[in-house]
Scaffold this motif. Structure first.
Motif, mmCIF file in Angstrom:
data_model
loop_
_atom_site.group_PDB
_atom_site.id
_atom_site.type_symbol
_atom_site.label_atom_id
_atom_site.label_comp_id
_atom_site.label_asym_id
_atom_site.label_seq_id
_atom_site.Cartn_x
_atom_site.Cartn_y
_atom_site.Cartn_z
ATOM 1 N N PRO A 1 4.333 -5.968 7.979
ATOM 2 C CA PRO A 1 5.297 -5.224 8.778
ATOM 3 C C PRO A 1 5.813 -4.154 7.841
ATOM 4 C CG PRO A 1 6.011 -7.479 8.535
ATOM 5 C CD PRO A 1 4.942 -7.382 7.386
ATOM 6 N N GLY A 2 6.093 -3.131 8.687
ATOM 7 C CA GLY A 2 6.830 -1.946 8.151
ATOM 8 C C GLY A 2 8.288 -2.361 8.083
ATOM 9 N N VAL B 1 0.770 -1.158 -0.103
ATOM 10 C CA VAL B 1 -0.080 0.112 -0.021
ATOM 11 C C VAL B 1 0.887 1.297 0.028
ATOM 12 C CG1 VAL B 1 -2.240 -1.049 0.847
ATOM 13 C CG2 VAL B 1 -0.199 -0.378 2.724
ATOM 14 N N ARG B 2 2.175 1.127 0.143
ATOM 15 C CA ARG B 2 3.175 2.226 0.374
ATOM 16 C C ARG B 2 4.304 1.946 -0.659
ATOM 17 N NH1 ARG B 2 3.871 6.991 3.474
ATOM 18 N NH2 ARG B 2 1.614 7.104 3.667
ATOM 19 N N ALA C 1 4.350 3.956 9.382
ATOM 20 C CA ALA C 1 4.802 4.417 8.475
ATOM 21 C C ALA C 1 3.525 5.025 7.149
ATOM 22 C CB ALA C 1 5.598 3.208 7.893
ATOM 23 N N LEU C 2 2.325 4.327 7.664
ATOM 24 C CA LEU C 2 1.233 4.481 6.731
ATOM 25 C C LEU C 2 0.764 5.822 6.787
ATOM 26 C CD1 LEU C 2 -0.284 1.001 6.418
ATOM 27 C CD2 LEU C 2 1.464 2.276 4.700
ATOM 28 N N ALA D 1 14.036 5.287 11.116
ATOM 29 C CA ALA D 1 13.657 5.458 12.667
ATOM 30 C C ALA D 1 13.201 7.033 12.687
ATOM 31 C CB ALA D 1 14.772 5.101 13.485
ATOM 32 N N ALA D 2 13.986 8.058 12.235
ATOM 33 C CA ALA D 2 13.703 9.240 12.526
ATOM 34 C C ALA D 2 12.535 9.598 11.896
ATOM 35 C CB ALA D 2 14.878 10.139 11.933
ATOM 36 N N SER D 3 11.916 9.165 10.745
ATOM 37 C CA SER D 3 10.915 9.471 9.947
ATOM 38 C C SER D 3 9.430 8.966 10.542
ATOM 39 C CB SER D 3 11.028 8.956 8.535
ATOM 40 O OG SER D 3 10.774 7.634 8.564
#
Ligand SMILES: NC(=O)c1ccc[n+]([C@@H]2O[C@H](COP(=O)([O-])OP(=O)(O)OC[C@H]3O[C@@H](n4cnc5c(N)ncnc54)[C@H](OP(=O)(O)O)[C@@H]3O)[C@@H](O)[C@H]2O)c1
Length: 234
Positions: free
Chosen positions: A169-170, A132-133, A231-232, A193-195
């Motif tokens: 999973p991301g 989906v991403r 993430a999504l 990680a920072a995002s």
């Protein structure tokens, strides 16, 4: 001990998410079988966890059939096995994209057909948020994950009363990226990680806990759960 008296097979259980799942299932009282190709790595993982090892290759019909013949009836099956080969859409070799489908999609298909799962037991597939991403250079990975999510819903109907679910999973820090140069791997994980809203990448255990939930919540079937650190939504 929510899995006491249950038999759990983790296909892909010698590493990463599968290894974490096998460890969690064992700690919850299950009799655990792990399967993968590299017999040495499999044996070492099984000895560490005190579980049974059965070498198997999900790209082979015979190998998967042999695995489940050996296991007999089981309560829960988890498929984390996959070897992904990808690259830019216009130039990636057809052999590579076919191999990705062969291991991750057809591998899960073979396991779903061969496993003898007791009524009320579960099958959990592992997909991935690229469905989906999407990301350039990884169209085949997104496609295989999307296909597996569709398969999950179809099998939830066709294999009932066995329950079928998928976790997506991301970015999880596992040996899946062991082929990358270490500095590039670290840099990628740090930037990811920072995002993320959670400020970190995932660990195998983050996904294993969701898989344990699928095993133990009898009302869960046909579900796709995204565990991706946010993430999504970024
Ligand atoms: N880590 C992430 O960031 C991430 C993100 C999204 C989705 N996922 C998905 O999560 C799943 C597990 O990934 P992971 O990170 O845990 O990977 P991993 O640490 O590389 O583990 C993969 C496991 O699968 C086994 N395997 C690979 N090909 C196989 C085959 N043909 N037959 C049998 N076993 C096979 C490997 O052992 P052998 O090589 O010895 O066979 C190993 O035990 C994969 O489907 C992956 O696409 C991972």
């Amino acid at each position: 001990m929510v899995l006491a008296g249950k038999k759990v097979v983790v296909v892909g259980g010698s590493s990463g998410i599968g290894l974490a799942t096998a460890q969690l299932a064992k700690s919850e009282g299950a009799e655990v079988v792990i399967a993968s190709r590299n017999a040495e790595r499999l044996k070492a993982a099984a000895a560490k966890l005190d579980v049974t090892a059965i070498p198997a290759d999900v790209t082979s019909d015979e190998s998967v059939a042999g695995l489940f013949k050996n296991c007999g009836s089981v309560d829960h099956v988890v498929v984390t096995a996959a070897q992904l080969r990808t690259g830019p859409f216009k130039t990636v070799a057809m052999d590579d994209v076919r191999a990705t489908m062969e291991s991750k999609f057809w591998g899960a298909w073979r396991v779903a057909r061969a496993a003898d799962i007791r009524a009320g037991g579960s099958l959990t597939l592992v997909t991935g948020y690229l469905s989906v991403r999407p990301r350039p250079g990884a169209a085949i990975v997104g496609a295989v994950n999307g296909a597996l999510e569709s398969l999950t819903r179809g099998l939830a109907l066709e294999l009932a009363p066995v329950r079928v679910n998928a976790v997506s999973p991301g970015t999880i820090d596992t040996p899946i990226r062991s082929g990358m140069p270490e500095a590039a791997r670290r840099d990628m994980l740090t930037k990811t990680a920072a995002s993320l809203p959670v400020g970190r990448v995932g660990e195998g255990d983050d996904i294993a806990k969701q898989i344990l939930t699928f095993m133990t919540v009898g009302f869960a079937t046909g579900s796709i759960v995204y565990i991706d650190g946010g993430a999504l939504v970024v």
